[in-house]
Design an enzyme around this catalytic site. Structure first.
Site, PDB file in Angstrom:
ATOM      1  N   GLN A 123       0.855  -1.195   0.000  1.00 29.53           N
ATOM      2  CA  GLN A 123       0.000   0.000   0.000  1.00 29.53           C
ATOM      3  C   GLN A 123       0.879   1.228   0.000  1.00 29.53           C
ATOM      4  O   GLN A 123       1.947   1.251   0.608  1.00 29.53           O
ATOM      5  CB  GLN A 123      -0.896   0.017   1.239  1.00 29.53           C
ATOM      6  N   THR A 167      -3.563   4.545  -2.397  1.00 31.81           N
ATOM      7  CA  THR A 167      -4.611   5.178  -1.607  1.00 31.81           C
ATOM      8  C   THR A 167      -4.828   6.604  -2.095  1.00 31.81           C
ATOM      9  O   THR A 167      -3.911   7.417  -2.073  1.00 31.81           O
ATOM     10  CB  THR A 167      -4.234   5.186  -0.113  1.00 31.81           C
ATOM     11  N   ARG A 203      -6.265  17.165  12.218  1.00 26.77           N
ATOM     12  CA  ARG A 203      -6.575  16.408  13.433  1.00 26.77           C
ATOM     13  C   ARG A 203      -6.303  17.286  14.653  1.00 26.77           C
ATOM     14  O   ARG A 203      -5.204  17.302  15.208  1.00 26.77           O
ATOM     15  CB  ARG A 203      -5.771  15.117  13.464  1.00 26.77           C
ATOM     16  N   HIS A 207     -11.844   6.473   3.743  1.00 26.13           N
ATOM     17  CA  HIS A 207     -10.817   6.484   4.792  1.00 26.13           C
ATOM     18  C   HIS A 207     -11.442   6.491   6.186  1.00 26.13           C
ATOM     19  O   HIS A 207     -10.967   7.162   7.110  1.00 26.13           O
ATOM     20  CB  HIS A 207      -9.880   7.684   4.624  1.00 26.13           C
TER      21      HIS A 207
END
Length: 206
Positions: A25, A53, A62, A169
């Site tokens: 990935q 991705t 965040r 996600h």
């Protein structure tokens, strides 16, 4: 295998007997030359599939991490130091063990020039040109993770992509994106004649 893991993909490839069952990935970074290094290594080690991705074109905001002094990669700051000092057991058994065995973990699969700093930027401009370059470099299966639009899925098939993963996600990157389940049916319906893996639109589990 996540590109940002702390275990080397070389180690994992050895365990999986030359790449059997090993999928790589990755994100595409602004610096494509660094991304191609990850792709080329996966190909060299015999990875069966490459998963790109695309549901995180920019790094999410965040706020809870910012409030707690957390960064990626980890950077020393007063708040983080204070939090560590409040947990002496963890500091000695976890942090201390790392320091006695070579230091804090690093991104083992990043190219050498950014492995310690982790300073790479996800590209917000992934295109079908990138897809063609990936197909040229990587001989295994190519999958795109983060498909939420039926037209993009059809375009992926037209551009030789071997499979797609419908994903937002986990809803923790871009809060305005639709839930995967909201778009799954129309995507399956749109590409049902293109799917040759035995998945039937009327027999989807879960």
């Amino acid at each position: 295998v996540a590109t940002s893991s702390t275990t080397s993909v070389d180690t994992i490839a050895d365990i999986t007997s030359g790449g059997t069952g090993f999928w790589q990935q990755m994100y595409l970074w602004d610096r494509r030359d660094l991304s191609w290094q990850v792709v080329d290594r996966a190909a060299r080690l015999g990875a069966e599939a490459l998963i790109i991705t695309v549901d995180t074109p920019i790094w999410p905001n965040r706020e809870f991490n910012k409030r707690n002094g957390m960064a990626n990669p980890i950077r020393a700051n007063p708040l983080l130091a204070w939090s560590i000092m409040q947990r002496p057991g963890w500091m000695t058994t976890v942090l201390g063990r790392y320091m006695l065995n070579g230091g804090l973990p690093t991104f083992a699969n990043y190219p050498a020039e950014v492995a310690n700093s982790g300073r790479v930027t996800n590209s917000p401009s992934v295109s079908w040109d990138d897809d063609r370059e990936l197909k040229r470099r990587f001989p295994g299966k190519l999958l795109l993770k983060g498909m939420l639009n039926r037209d993009d899925v059809i375009a992926a098939a037209d551009n030789g992509v071997d499979g797609v993963i419908v994903s937002n996600h986990g809803g923790r990157t871009f809060d305005a994106s639709p839930a995967s389940i909201e778009v799954l049916a129309e995507i399956v319906d749109a590409v049902k004649e293109l799917v040759a893996t035995g998945i039937k639109p009327d027999k989807i589990d879960g």
